[in-house]
Write an enzyme that holds these catalytic residues in place. Structure first.
Site, PDB file in Angstrom:
ATOM      1  N   ASN A 170       5.592 -11.247  -9.155  1.00 19.51           N
ATOM      2  CA  ASN A 170       5.760 -10.244 -10.208  1.00 19.51           C
ATOM      3  C   ASN A 170       7.201  -9.855 -10.504  1.00 19.51           C
ATOM      4  O   ASN A 170       7.450  -8.962 -11.305  1.00 19.51           O
ATOM      5  CB  ASN A 170       4.954  -8.993  -9.837  1.00 19.51           C
ATOM      6  CG  ASN A 170       3.475  -9.281  -9.729  1.00 19.51           C
ATOM      7  OD1 ASN A 170       2.916 -10.009 -10.555  1.00 19.51           O
ATOM      8  ND2 ASN A 170       2.826  -8.750  -8.699  1.00 19.51           N
ATOM      9  N   THR A 171       8.163 -10.514  -9.843  1.00 20.11           N
ATOM     10  CA  THR A 171       9.579 -10.332 -10.156  1.00 20.11           C
ATOM     11  C   THR A 171      10.123 -11.683 -10.600  1.00 20.11           C
ATOM     12  O   THR A 171      10.103 -12.641  -9.821  1.00 20.11           O
ATOM     13  CB  THR A 171      10.361  -9.822  -8.927  1.00 20.11           C
ATOM     14  OG1 THR A 171       9.871  -8.528  -8.577  1.00 20.11           O
ATOM     15  CG2 THR A 171      11.847  -9.728  -9.236  1.00 20.11           C
ATOM     16  N   SER A 205       6.734 -12.583  -3.978  1.00 18.25           N
ATOM     17  CA  SER A 205       5.924 -11.897  -4.984  1.00 18.25           C
ATOM     18  C   SER A 205       6.013 -12.636  -6.309  1.00 18.25           C
ATOM     19  O   SER A 205       7.104 -13.047  -6.727  1.00 18.25           O
ATOM     20  CB  SER A 205       6.403 -10.455  -5.175  1.00 18.25           C
ATOM     21  OG  SER A 205       5.775  -9.872  -6.306  1.00 18.25           O
ATOM     22  N   PHE A 229       7.167  -4.307  -7.834  1.00 19.14           N
ATOM     23  CA  PHE A 229       8.047  -3.596  -6.890  1.00 19.14           C
ATOM     24  C   PHE A 229       8.420  -2.198  -7.389  1.00 19.14           C
ATOM     25  O   PHE A 229       9.599  -1.799  -7.355  1.00 19.14           O
ATOM     26  CB  PHE A 229       9.336  -4.395  -6.626  1.00 19.14           C
ATOM     27  CG  PHE A 229       9.186  -5.659  -5.851  1.00 19.14           C
ATOM     28  CD1 PHE A 229       8.002  -5.986  -5.202  1.00 19.14           C
ATOM     29  CD2 PHE A 229      10.247  -6.559  -5.767  1.00 19.14           C
ATOM     30  CE1 PHE A 229       7.887  -7.172  -4.478  1.00 19.14           C
ATOM     31  CE2 PHE A 229      10.142  -7.746  -5.046  1.00 19.14           C
ATOM     32  CZ  PHE A 229       8.958  -8.049  -4.408  1.00 19.14           C
ATOM     33  N   PHE A 285       0.831  -1.201   0.000  1.00 18.86           N
ATOM     34  CA  PHE A 285       0.000   0.000   0.000  1.00 18.86           C
ATOM     35  C   PHE A 285       0.869   1.256   0.000  1.00 18.86           C
ATOM     36  O   PHE A 285       0.633   2.194  -0.761  1.00 18.86           O
ATOM     37  CB  PHE A 285      -0.933   0.007   1.208  1.00 18.86           C
ATOM     38  CG  PHE A 285      -1.954   1.120   1.168  1.00 18.86           C
ATOM     39  CD1 PHE A 285      -3.163   0.938   0.526  1.00 18.86           C
ATOM     40  CD2 PHE A 285      -1.686   2.350   1.743  1.00 18.86           C
ATOM     41  CE1 PHE A 285      -4.103   1.960   0.453  1.00 18.86           C
ATOM     42  CE2 PHE A 285      -2.606   3.377   1.689  1.00 18.86           C
ATOM     43  CZ  PHE A 285      -3.817   3.188   1.043  1.00 18.86           C
ATOM     44  N   ASP A 286       1.879   1.276   0.859  1.00 23.11           N
ATOM     45  CA  ASP A 286       2.779   2.427   0.969  1.00 23.11           C
ATOM     46  C   ASP A 286       4.183   1.967   0.600  1.00 23.11           C
ATOM     47  O   ASP A 286       4.972   1.581   1.454  1.00 23.11           O
ATOM     48  CB  ASP A 286       2.735   2.979   2.399  1.00 23.11           C
ATOM     49  CG  ASP A 286       3.544   4.257   2.569  1.00 23.11           C
ATOM     50  OD1 ASP A 286       4.151   4.722   1.585  1.00 23.11           O
ATOM     51  OD2 ASP A 286       3.577   4.792   3.689  1.00 23.11           O
ATOM     52  N   ASN A 329       9.749  -3.833   4.316  1.00 25.87           N
ATOM     53  CA  ASN A 329       9.756  -5.032   3.485  1.00 25.87           C
ATOM     54  C   ASN A 329      10.734  -4.825   2.331  1.00 25.87           C
ATOM     55  O   ASN A 329      10.629  -3.844   1.601  1.00 25.87           O
ATOM     56  CB  ASN A 329       8.325  -5.267   2.981  1.00 25.87           C
ATOM     57  CG  ASN A 329       8.154  -6.525   2.177  1.00 25.87           C
ATOM     58  OD1 ASN A 329       8.788  -6.706   1.155  1.00 25.87           O
ATOM     59  ND2 ASN A 329       7.246  -7.387   2.622  1.00 25.87           N
ATOM     60  N   LYS A 379       8.611 -13.413   4.342  1.00 27.19           N
ATOM     61  CA  LYS A 379       7.246 -13.463   3.815  1.00 27.19           C
ATOM     62  C   LYS A 379       7.161 -14.519   2.732  1.00 27.19           C
ATOM     63  O   LYS A 379       7.946 -14.509   1.776  1.00 27.19           O
ATOM     64  CB  LYS A 379       6.835 -12.095   3.252  1.00 27.19           C
ATOM     65  CG  LYS A 379       5.371 -12.038   2.828  1.00 27.19           C
ATOM     66  CD  LYS A 379       4.953 -10.610   2.528  1.00 27.19           C
ATOM     67  CE  LYS A 379       3.457 -10.522   2.224  1.00 27.19           C
ATOM     68  NZ  LYS A 379       3.018  -9.117   2.024  1.00 27.19           N
ATOM     69  N   ASN A 430      -2.777  -7.793  -9.223  1.00 30.39           N
ATOM     70  CA  ASN A 430      -1.749  -6.780  -9.483  1.00 30.39           C
ATOM     71  C   ASN A 430      -0.493  -7.426 -10.037  1.00 30.39           C
ATOM     72  O   ASN A 430      -0.152  -8.556  -9.688  1.00 30.39           O
ATOM     73  CB  ASN A 430      -1.438  -5.990  -8.200  1.00 30.39           C
ATOM     74  CG  ASN A 430      -0.274  -6.563  -7.432  1.00 30.39           C
ATOM     75  OD1 ASN A 430       0.886  -6.282  -7.737  1.00 30.39           O
ATOM     76  ND2 ASN A 430      -0.579  -7.378  -6.421  1.00 30.39           N
ATOM     77  N   ASN A 454       1.687 -13.941   0.911  1.00 29.21           N
ATOM     78  CA  ASN A 454       1.667 -12.984  -0.186  1.00 29.21           C
ATOM     79  C   ASN A 454       0.479 -13.300  -1.098  1.00 29.21           C
ATOM     80  O   ASN A 454      -0.402 -14.080  -0.740  1.00 29.21           O
ATOM     81  CB  ASN A 454       2.992 -13.068  -0.962  1.00 29.21           C
ATOM     82  CG  ASN A 454       3.423 -11.734  -1.545  1.00 29.21           C
ATOM     83  OD1 ASN A 454       2.610 -11.015  -2.130  1.00 29.21           O
ATOM     84  ND2 ASN A 454       4.691 -11.398  -1.394  1.00 29.21           N
TER      85      ASN A 454
END
Length: 344
Positions: A183-184, A181, A118, A67-68, A145, A215, A114, A244
């Site tokens: 996505n990498t 994740s 990163f 989120f941030d 993280n 994680k 999503n 995740n």
């Protein structure tokens, strides 16, 4: 009011643009002069407090990483009632992430796909900002993280993580190694024990006294979950974050055409709930009682947060339901937990 705003305004906007709009408001909440007043309304009751990782959490409920990403809205999120904020994922090198569009709502499932990749300004760029966050009195607990930079080859991942850890550990209340994740490219392969053990060993040494967690993905086999949990304990890590996003698309209500159009990426939200809870049970079965387990994935209501806590979660995180619930979500969770505690 927020459900109407979401239905008639936000759903007509590009999801990433809508996120940036909401994020900007939260980011500037402290400087608008009303943040402290808001916090008087949203502050969790003292009976919700949790002590773990050598830290005091005003509430067991916090914001998950994603989120941030750059640590720009930590104070505003705390003023909304979240007990901790996990910023990131931050990487050693600044990177723009994947091409847009890369964020997709599955409204019928209260879910999101999503493939952000990163996107962040890099670990070094976050140092001054996070140092200012740490100096704020009454701030939420700050988790950081870290992940692998996309341009870094998998065989050089440890060096990349070490650069981020050495830069950020001193600023973190706790540090998280993200190897999960989707996505990498190649990142999830780091969950293999022969790669994960030396990576975590090196980062733990670099983290020093800062509590270190890892994680993991929900798509691991049950036996793999148990092996990683056992490894984390044996290496002296302080906790695990589970889980995740998932690459699974099983059992969704959204039509197949919409799902196919969204394409690859991690699915989060309500459909992840059952698997995330199952992984929590598996981890808690093999780790000591005082080992910190942060449960995340598919959490929407106070009852669901309470269910995770009853199942052995030390803390609980959310993100996706924030998009569907709106800015008073943490307040709703904390007040709901108060009622559930009072009814016992």
């Amino acid at each position: 009011m927020y459900p109407l705003f979401f239905k008639f305004v936000l759903t007509r906007m590009d999801p990433e643009r809508a996120h940036h709009l909401a994020f900007t408001v939260i980011r500037f909440l402290p400087s608008l002069g009303i943040g402290r007043l808001v916090h008087l309304f949203t502050r969790p009751r003292t009976d919700l407090a949790v002590n773990t990782l050598g830290l005091h959490f005003d509430s067991p409920f916090g914001v998950a990483a994603g989120f941030d990403k750059d640590g720009e809205a930590v104070i505003g999120l705390g003023q909304l009632g979240f007990g901790h904020v996990e910023v990131g994922t931050l990487t050693a090198l600044s990177q723009p992430g994947n091409p847009t569009p890369r964020l997709f709502r599955l409204v019928a499932d209260r879910a999101v796909i999503n493939r952000m990749g990163f996107n962040n300004h890099g670990a070094a760029a976050a140092v001054d900002r996070l140092a200012r966050v740490r100096a704020v009195r009454g701030r939420p607990v700050l988790g950081i993280n870290i992940g692998k930079s996309r341009v870094t080859a998998v065989e050089n991942a440890t060096v990349d993580y070490l650069q981020s850890a050495k830069t950020l550990a001193v600023l973190a209340d706790y540090l998280v190694v993200n190897v999960s994740s989707p996505n990498t490219p190649g990142l999830r392969g780091l969950q293999e024990l022969d790669q994960l053990a030396p990576l975590l060993t090196a980062v733990k040494q670099a983290a020093g006294a800062t509590p270190l967690l890892v994680k993991i993905a929900p798509d691991l086999a049950d036996a793999e979950v148990a092996r990683i949990a056992t490894l984390a304990v044996s290496l002296g890590l302080d906790g695990i974050i589970a889980t995740n996003t998932t690459i699974s698309r099983t059992g969704l209500k959204t039509d197949a055409v919409t799902i196919a159009a969204a394409g690859a990426g991690g699915l989060s939200g309500a459909p992840l709930g059952a698997r995330s809870l199952a992984v929590l049970h598996q981890i808690r079965a093999v780790v000591p009682d005082d080992f910190c387990v942060i449960s995340v994935g598919g959490v929407d209501t106070a009852a669901q947060v309470a269910e995770r806590l009853a199942a052995g979660a030390t803390l609980v995180q959310g993100y996706t339901a924030f998009l569907y619930r709106g800015p008073l979500w943490a307040l709703q969770i904390n007040r709901g937990l108060d009622r559930l505690l009072a009814a016992r």
